[in-house]
Scaffold this motif. Structure first.
Motif, PDB file in Angstrom:
ATOM      1  N   ILE A   1     -10.089 -34.683 -20.493  1.00  0.00           N
ATOM      2  CA  ILE A   1     -10.165 -33.294 -20.949  1.00  0.00           C
ATOM      3  C   ILE A   1     -11.459 -33.077 -21.717  1.00  0.00           C
ATOM      4  CG2 ILE A   1      -8.959 -31.460 -22.207  1.00  0.00           C
ATOM      5  CD1 ILE A   1      -7.185 -32.636 -20.103  1.00  0.00           C
ATOM      6  N   GLU A   2     -12.195 -32.029 -21.351  1.00  0.00           N
ATOM      7  CA  GLU A   2     -13.413 -31.698 -22.084  1.00  0.00           C
ATOM      8  C   GLU A   2     -13.076 -31.391 -23.541  1.00  0.00           C
ATOM      9  OE1 GLU A   2     -17.173 -28.536 -22.007  1.00  0.00           O
ATOM     10  OE2 GLU A   2     -15.603 -28.394 -20.476  1.00  0.00           O
ATOM     11  N   GLY A   3     -13.847 -31.943 -24.455  1.00  0.00           N
ATOM     12  CA  GLY A   3     -13.613 -31.733 -25.875  1.00  0.00           C
ATOM     13  C   GLY A   3     -12.672 -32.747 -26.490  1.00  0.00           C
TER      14      GLY A   3
ATOM     15  N   ASP B   1     -17.919 -35.044 -24.067  1.00  0.00           N
ATOM     16  CA  ASP B   1     -18.710 -33.948 -24.619  1.00  0.00           C
ATOM     17  C   ASP B   1     -19.907 -33.740 -23.697  1.00  0.00           C
ATOM     18  OD1 ASP B   1     -20.368 -32.245 -26.049  1.00  0.00           O
ATOM     19  OD2 ASP B   1     -19.948 -33.178 -27.984  1.00  0.00           O
ATOM     20  N   LEU B   2     -19.977 -32.599 -23.051  1.00  0.00           N
ATOM     21  CA  LEU B   2     -21.040 -32.339 -22.093  1.00  0.00           C
ATOM     22  C   LEU B   2     -22.384 -32.077 -22.750  1.00  0.00           C
ATOM     23  CD1 LEU B   2     -19.149 -30.218 -19.404  1.00  0.00           C
ATOM     24  CD2 LEU B   2     -19.819 -32.617 -19.298  1.00  0.00           C
ATOM     25  N   ALA B   3     -22.416 -32.081 -24.080  1.00  0.00           N
ATOM     26  CA  ALA B   3     -23.692 -31.950 -24.782  1.00  0.00           C
ATOM     27  C   ALA B   3     -24.593 -33.141 -24.490  1.00  0.00           C
ATOM     28  CB  ALA B   3     -23.465 -31.817 -26.290  1.00  0.00           C
ATOM     29  N   TYR B   4     -23.994 -34.309 -24.266  1.00  0.00           N
ATOM     30  CA  TYR B   4     -24.800 -35.496 -23.964  1.00  0.00           C
ATOM     31  C   TYR B   4     -24.256 -36.311 -22.780  1.00  0.00           C
ATOM     32  CZ  TYR B   4     -21.224 -37.205 -27.218  1.00  0.00           C
ATOM     33  OH  TYR B   4     -20.037 -37.452 -27.863  1.00  0.00           O
ATOM     34  N   MET B   5     -23.195 -35.861 -22.170  1.00  0.00           N
ATOM     35  CA  MET B   5     -22.631 -36.560 -21.004  1.00  0.00           C
ATOM     36  C   MET B   5     -23.030 -35.824 -19.732  1.00  0.00           C
ATOM     37  SD  MET B   5     -20.790 -38.842 -19.399  1.00  0.00           S
ATOM     38  CE  MET B   5     -19.643 -39.757 -20.439  1.00  0.00           C
TER      39      MET B   5
ATOM     40  N   SER C   1      -8.496 -34.646  -8.775  1.00  0.00           N
ATOM     41  CA  SER C   1      -8.079 -33.273  -9.071  1.00  0.00           C
ATOM     42  C   SER C   1      -8.949 -32.714 -10.190  1.00  0.00           C
ATOM     43  CB  SER C   1      -6.601 -33.234  -9.471  1.00  0.00           C
ATOM     44  OG  SER C   1      -5.781 -33.608  -8.381  1.00  0.00           O
ATOM     45  N   LEU C   2      -9.419 -31.482  -9.997  1.00  0.00           N
ATOM     46  CA  LEU C   2     -10.322 -30.843 -10.948  1.00  0.00           C
ATOM     47  C   LEU C   2      -9.795 -29.467 -11.338  1.00  0.00           C
ATOM     48  CD1 LEU C   2     -13.722 -31.493  -9.099  1.00  0.00           C
ATOM     49  CD2 LEU C   2     -12.716 -32.894 -10.912  1.00  0.00           C
ATOM     50  N   ALA C   3      -9.905 -29.155 -12.624  1.00  0.00           N
ATOM     51  CA  ALA C   3      -9.677 -27.790 -13.104  1.00  0.00           C
ATOM     52  C   ALA C   3     -10.910 -27.397 -13.895  1.00  0.00           C
ATOM     53  CB  ALA C   3      -8.426 -27.716 -13.981  1.00  0.00           C
ATOM     54  N   MET C   4     -11.484 -26.213 -13.592  1.00  0.00           N
ATOM     55  CA  MET C   4     -12.744 -25.834 -14.226  1.00  0.00           C
ATOM     56  C   MET C   4     -12.749 -24.361 -14.575  1.00  0.00           C
ATOM     57  SD  MET C   4     -14.293 -26.391 -10.541  1.00  0.00           S
ATOM     58  CE  MET C   4     -12.661 -27.005 -10.125  1.00  0.00           C
TER      59      MET C   4
ATOM     60  N   LEU D   1     -13.443 -28.155 -18.668  1.00  0.00           N
ATOM     61  CA  LEU D   1     -13.300 -28.982 -17.481  1.00  0.00           C
ATOM     62  C   LEU D   1     -12.214 -30.036 -17.682  1.00  0.00           C
ATOM     63  CD1 LEU D   1     -14.453 -29.914 -14.687  1.00  0.00           C
ATOM     64  CD2 LEU D   1     -16.085 -31.317 -15.974  1.00  0.00           C
ATOM     65  N   ILE D   2     -11.367 -30.193 -16.679  1.00  0.00           N
ATOM     66  CA  ILE D   2     -10.302 -31.193 -16.700  1.00  0.00           C
ATOM     67  C   ILE D   2     -10.404 -32.017 -15.407  1.00  0.00           C
ATOM     68  CG2 ILE D   2      -7.808 -31.599 -16.768  1.00  0.00           C
ATOM     69  CD1 ILE D   2      -7.546 -28.836 -18.146  1.00  0.00           C
TER      70      ILE D   2
END
Length: 350
Positions: free
Chosen positions: A63-65, A69-73, A103-106, A145-146
Motif C-alpha cells: 500500500i502506498e504510504g 514512498d514514491l518520493a524516492y521509490m 493485481s493493481l488498484a490506482m 497505489l495498491i
C-alpha cells in the motif's frame, strides 16, 4: 527556425483504455516459460499442471504510504521489489517459484505511462526469476497505489521446509548480510527531508550505493535451495527475513517450540552498513535485529551438518536452538544474556 523541444512527459489517461484495455496493453508481450503453465492470461482462470509435485502459494499486499514512498521509490524498482518480496516467501519454503498473479488498484493521478513503468519492473523480475504472469486484476483506488501479488511455486513434498521443524541443538544459519536495507531506507528518508528544504539539492549517494540498492532493488535467494542440495544439507526449519531478524527468530522458536541463543558477534554486516551506522550514531545490532526487508533466508540445520557449511561464504552460523524452557536470548559481545524481543516491522501499527 529554432525548434523548441517539448519535454512535457506524455500522460495517457487510463480511463481511455478501460480495465480490459489496460490489461491487454500491459500483458500483450508476456511470454510463457514454465512447463506447468497450461493456460495463463486470457481466460476466466489460469490452468496449471504440477504433476507429482506439491503447490505452494503466498500473497503480499503493498500500500502506498504504508509499504512504500514514491518520493524516492521509482515505479520500475517498486514493481521489481513487489515480485521479489513474494518470491522470497516461496524460497523460505525451500520451493521453486513458477507463476505469479498481479493485481493493481490506482488513483487517477497515475497516467498509463506510470503504470507501464511499474509493469516494466514486474516483467523484468519475472524474466530474471523465470516465473510466468498468469493473471490478476485492475481497478481504481481513491487513494494512491495498491499492489497485490500472489506467487505460486512447486516442490517435492520431502523438500518443503516449514517454520516448525527446528529442534534443540540445531544450528541457526543466515544467508548474506543483515540490516543494510533498513539503513538504505534511513538514508533515503534523510535525503527526502533535505530535498523538502532545498529542492535544488542533488544528493551524492555513491557512498550509500549498496544500502540503497538493498532497499530499492532487493534480490530473493532462489540460489539457496540448489546450493543446500549440492552440499547435501536439508534445513529443518526456514523463514525469510522481511520483518527483522529478532521477529523471524521468535517466529521460528514459537512454531518449533524451542528456545534460541543468538550471538551478537556472529551477525553478518556489510562494511558499508558499519560505516553508516557510525555516521547516524545508531547501534548496528539494533538495526540488524529490527530492520527487515533484507529478504535473506534464516534457517536451522542439524549439528552434524556444521562441517558442510562452515566455510561457505553464503552462510553465517549465528546461534543455536535450545530447549523451549531456556527462552530466546541474545548473547552480547560482552557475554551478557539478554531476552530477545520482537522489534521488527508491524504493518498494523499506526
Amino acid at each position: 527556425m529554432i525548434m523548441i523541444e517539448d519535454k512535457t512527459p506524455q500522460r495517457t489517461s487510463i480511463a481511455q483504455l478501460g480495465e480490459f484495455g489496460l490489461i491487454e496493453h500491459l500483458t500483450k508481450n508476456i511470454t510463457i516459460n514454465q512447463e506447468s503453465t497450461i493456460r495463463s492470461i486470457g481466460d476466466d482462470a489460469a490452468v496449471l499442471d504440477f504433476s507429482d509435485k506439491k503447490v505452494v502459494i503466498s500473497t503480499d499486499l503493498l500500500i502506498e504510504g504504508v509499504h512504500f514512498d514514491l518520493a524516492y521509490m521509482p515505479l520500475k524498482h517498486l514493481g521489481y521489489k513487489a515480485v521479489v518480496a513474494n518470491i522470497s516467501d516461496i524460497c523460505a519454503m525451500n520451493a521453486k517459484p513458477t507463476q505469479i498473479t498481479v493485481s493493481l488498484a490506482m488513483s487517477n493521478r497515475f497516467p498509463l505511462e506510470a503504470i507501464e513503468e511499474l509493469y516494466d519492473g514486474i516483467q523484468l523480475a519475472t524474466k530474471i526469476y523465470n516465473v510466468d504472469i498468469i493473471g490478476g486484476d485492475t481497478t481504481s483506488s481513491q487513494k494512491g497505489l495498491i499492489i497485490s501479488i500472489t506467487v505460486i511455486g512447486e516442490a517435492v513434498l520431502d523438500d518443503i521446509t516449514y517454520r516448525s521443524g527446528a529442534s534443540p541443538t540445531d544450528l541457526l544459519v543466515v544467508t548474506g548480510d543483515i540490516g543494510a536495507a533498513y539503513m538504505g531506507l534511513q538514508v533515503l528518508e534523510r535525503e527526502k527531508e533535505v530535498f523538502k528544504v532545498n529542492p535544488n539539492n542533488q544528493p551524492d549517494l555513491e557512498q550509500y550505493s549498496y544500502l540503497i540498492e538493498r532497499q530499492l532493488k532487493p534480490e530473493a535467494r532462489t540460489d539457496i535451495k540448489e546450493l543446500l542440495e549440492k552440499l547435501n544439507v536439508k534445513p529443518t526449519a526456514m523463514i525469510d527475513i522481511s520483518d527483522g531478524l529478532s521477529s523471524e527468530i521468535l517466529h521460528l522458536c514459537k512454531q518449533s517450540n524451542v528456545g534460541c541463543n543468538l550471538y551478537e558477534e556472529k551477525i553478518p554486516a556489510d562494511p558499508q552498513l558499519i560505516n553508516v551506522c557510525e555516521e547516524f550514531n545508531i547501534d548496528i545490532t539494533t538495526i540488524a535485529l529490527s530492520g527487515g526487508e533484507d529478504y535473506e533466508l534464516l534457517f536451522t540445520i542439524k549439528m552434524e551438518d556444521f562441517d558442510k557449511i562452515k566455510a561457505n561464504p553464503n552462510f553465517s552460523i549465528i546461534g543455536h536452538m535450545v530447549e523451549e524452557k531456556e527462552g530466546v536470548h541474545l548473547i552480547t559481545r560482552a557475554n551478557t544474556k539478554i531476552p530477545l524481543k520482537a522489534r521488527g516491522w508491524n504493518a498494523l501499527e499506526s
